[in-house]
Design a protein around this motif. Structure first.
Motif, PDB file in Angstrom:
ATOM      1  N   ASN A  76       1.064  -1.105   0.108  1.00 38.51           N
ATOM      2  CA  ASN A  76      -0.042   0.027  -0.097  1.00 38.51           C
ATOM      3  C   ASN A  76       0.862   1.285  -0.114  1.00 38.51           C
ATOM      4  OD1 ASN A  76      -2.524  -1.520  -0.084  1.00 38.51           O
ATOM      5  ND2 ASN A  76      -2.806  -1.522   1.969  1.00 38.51           N
ATOM      6  N   ILE A  77       1.899   1.311   0.744  1.00 44.28           N
ATOM      7  CA  ILE A  77       2.728   2.489   0.722  1.00 44.28           C
ATOM      8  C   ILE A  77       3.487   2.569  -0.479  1.00 44.28           C
ATOM      9  CG2 ILE A  77       5.242   3.126   1.796  1.00 44.28           C
ATOM     10  CD1 ILE A  77       4.507   1.784   4.242  1.00 44.28           C
TER      11      ILE A  77
ATOM     12  N   LYS B 255       2.161   1.706  -3.593  1.00 50.12           N
ATOM     13  CA  LYS B 255       1.265   2.168  -4.563  1.00 50.12           C
ATOM     14  C   LYS B 255       0.569   3.547  -4.217  1.00 50.12           C
ATOM     15  CE  LYS B 255      -0.984  -2.286  -5.619  1.00 50.12           C
ATOM     16  NZ  LYS B 255      -2.122  -3.305  -5.401  1.00 50.12           N
ATOM     17  N   THR B 256       0.673   4.071  -2.954  1.00 48.59           N
ATOM     18  CA  THR B 256      -0.097   5.212  -2.665  1.00 48.59           C
ATOM     19  C   THR B 256       1.193   6.202  -2.627  1.00 48.59           C
ATOM     20  OG1 THR B 256       0.140   4.837  -0.174  1.00 48.59           O
ATOM     21  CG2 THR B 256      -2.024   4.450  -1.593  1.00 48.59           C
ATOM     22  N   SER B 257       2.223   6.013  -2.224  1.00 49.82           N
ATOM     23  CA  SER B 257       3.176   7.133  -2.066  1.00 49.82           C
ATOM     24  C   SER B 257       4.390   7.005  -3.021  1.00 49.82           C
ATOM     25  CB  SER B 257       3.492   7.434  -0.709  1.00 49.82           C
ATOM     26  OG  SER B 257       4.266   6.519  -0.266  1.00 49.82           O
ATOM     27  N   SER B 258       4.432   5.924  -3.271  1.00 51.02           N
ATOM     28  CA  SER B 258       5.629   5.450  -4.269  1.00 51.02           C
ATOM     29  C   SER B 258       7.211   5.670  -3.526  1.00 51.02           C
ATOM     30  CB  SER B 258       5.574   6.282  -5.484  1.00 51.02           C
ATOM     31  OG  SER B 258       4.453   6.015  -6.482  1.00 51.02           O
ATOM     32  N   SER B 259       6.971   5.744  -2.088  1.00 47.04           N
ATOM     33  CA  SER B 259       8.266   5.812  -1.508  1.00 47.04           C
ATOM     34  C   SER B 259       8.786   4.615  -1.064  1.00 47.04           C
ATOM     35  CB  SER B 259       7.851   6.744  -0.139  1.00 47.04           C
ATOM     36  OG  SER B 259       8.743   6.925   0.681  1.00 47.04           O
TER      37      SER B 259
ATOM     38  N   GLU C  50      18.582  -5.761   4.304  1.00 46.13           N
ATOM     39  CA  GLU C  50      17.804  -6.958   4.322  1.00 46.13           C
ATOM     40  C   GLU C  50      16.341  -6.211   3.959  1.00 46.13           C
ATOM     41  OE1 GLU C  50      19.421  -9.984   7.350  1.00 46.13           O
ATOM     42  OE2 GLU C  50      18.471  -8.421   8.151  1.00 46.13           O
ATOM     43  N   ALA C  51      16.045  -5.205   4.590  1.00 45.15           N
ATOM     44  CA  ALA C  51      14.661  -4.725   4.424  1.00 45.15           C
ATOM     45  C   ALA C  51      14.300  -4.166   3.054  1.00 45.15           C
ATOM     46  CB  ALA C  51      14.331  -3.533   5.319  1.00 45.15           C
ATOM     47  N   LYS C  52      15.594  -3.495   2.500  1.00 41.33           N
ATOM     48  CA  LYS C  52      15.474  -2.940   1.232  1.00 41.33           C
ATOM     49  C   LYS C  52      15.311  -3.945   0.188  1.00 41.33           C
ATOM     50  CE  LYS C  52      17.904   0.171  -2.210  1.00 41.33           C
ATOM     51  NZ  LYS C  52      18.093  -0.745  -3.166  1.00 41.33           N
ATOM     52  N   LYS C  53      15.984  -5.017   0.281  1.00 43.11           N
ATOM     53  CA  LYS C  53      15.871  -6.170  -0.628  1.00 43.11           C
ATOM     54  C   LYS C  53      14.522  -6.819  -0.620  1.00 43.11           C
ATOM     55  CE  LYS C  53      17.881 -10.883  -1.936  1.00 43.11           C
ATOM     56  NZ  LYS C  53      16.824 -11.005  -2.694  1.00 43.11           N
ATOM     57  N   TYR C  54      14.025  -6.993   0.823  1.00 44.49           N
ATOM     58  CA  TYR C  54      12.506  -7.472   0.883  1.00 44.49           C
ATOM     59  C   TYR C  54      11.691  -6.899   0.121  1.00 44.49           C
ATOM     60  CZ  TYR C  54       8.979  -9.846   3.679  1.00 44.49           C
ATOM     61  OH  TYR C  54       7.870 -10.533   3.809  1.00 44.49           O
ATOM     62  N   VAL C  55      11.794  -5.394   0.406  1.00 40.52           N
ATOM     63  CA  VAL C  55      10.663  -4.468  -0.106  1.00 40.52           C
ATOM     64  C   VAL C  55      10.976  -4.587  -1.776  1.00 40.52           C
ATOM     65  CG1 VAL C  55      10.114  -2.181  -0.609  1.00 40.52           C
ATOM     66  CG2 VAL C  55      10.498  -2.996   1.857  1.00 40.52           C
TER      67      VAL C  55
END
Length: 108
Positions: free
Chosen positions: A38-39, A41-45, A63-68
Motif C-alpha cells: 500500500n505504501i 502504491k500510494t506514495s511510491s516511497s 535486508e529490508a531494502k531487498k525484501y521490499v
C-alpha cells in the motif's frame, strides 16, 4: 550472551528478545507485506516502505531494502519512478549519523 537464533523458515538471524512474538506469524507477515504494498502504491516511497519493513520485521537496512524490492517485484510495482531510492536511504543515514555525532560532541 552470544546466542543467535535463526529462523528455519527465512534464515533471518536475531538475538533473544529481538524476535517478533505473533500468535499467527503468517497473517502478521502478510499484514506487513500488505502495508508495504500500500505504501509503494500510494506514495511510491521506497524509503518509507523500507523503514516500515525494517522496524516491523526487525531487519537490517539492506535486508529490508531487498525484501521490499522482492515484494514490489511480486506485486508488479515499478520502483524506477519511486521517490527516495538509494539516495534517500543514504541521506537518512547521514542525517542520523550527524545527529549522533552532534550529541557526542555536545556531551564532551
Amino acid at each position: 550472551s552470544n546466542t543467535i537464533i535463526t529462523c528455519l523458515n527465512c534464515g533471518h538471524q536475531f538475538k533473544p528478545g529481538e524476535g517478533i512474538i505473533a500468535y499467527d506469524a503468517k497473517s502478521y507477515i502478510k499484514e506487513i507485506d500488505t502495508e508495504i504494498i500500500n505504501i509503494l502504491k500510494t506514495s511510491s516511497s521506497l524509503l518509507e516502505a523500507v523503514q516500515v519493513c525494517k522496524q516491523k520485521r526487525s531487519m537490517t537496512l539492506a535486508e529490508a531494502k531487498k525484501y521490499v524490492e522482492d515484494i514490489a517485484g511480486r506485486a508488479n510495482i515499478s520502483l524506477s519512478n519511486s521517490k527516495g531510492g538509494c539516495a534517500g536511504i543514504v541521506a537518512i543515514i547521514v542525517i542520523v549519523g550527524g545527529s549522533i555525532l552532534t550529541l557526542v560532541i555536545n556531551s564532551l
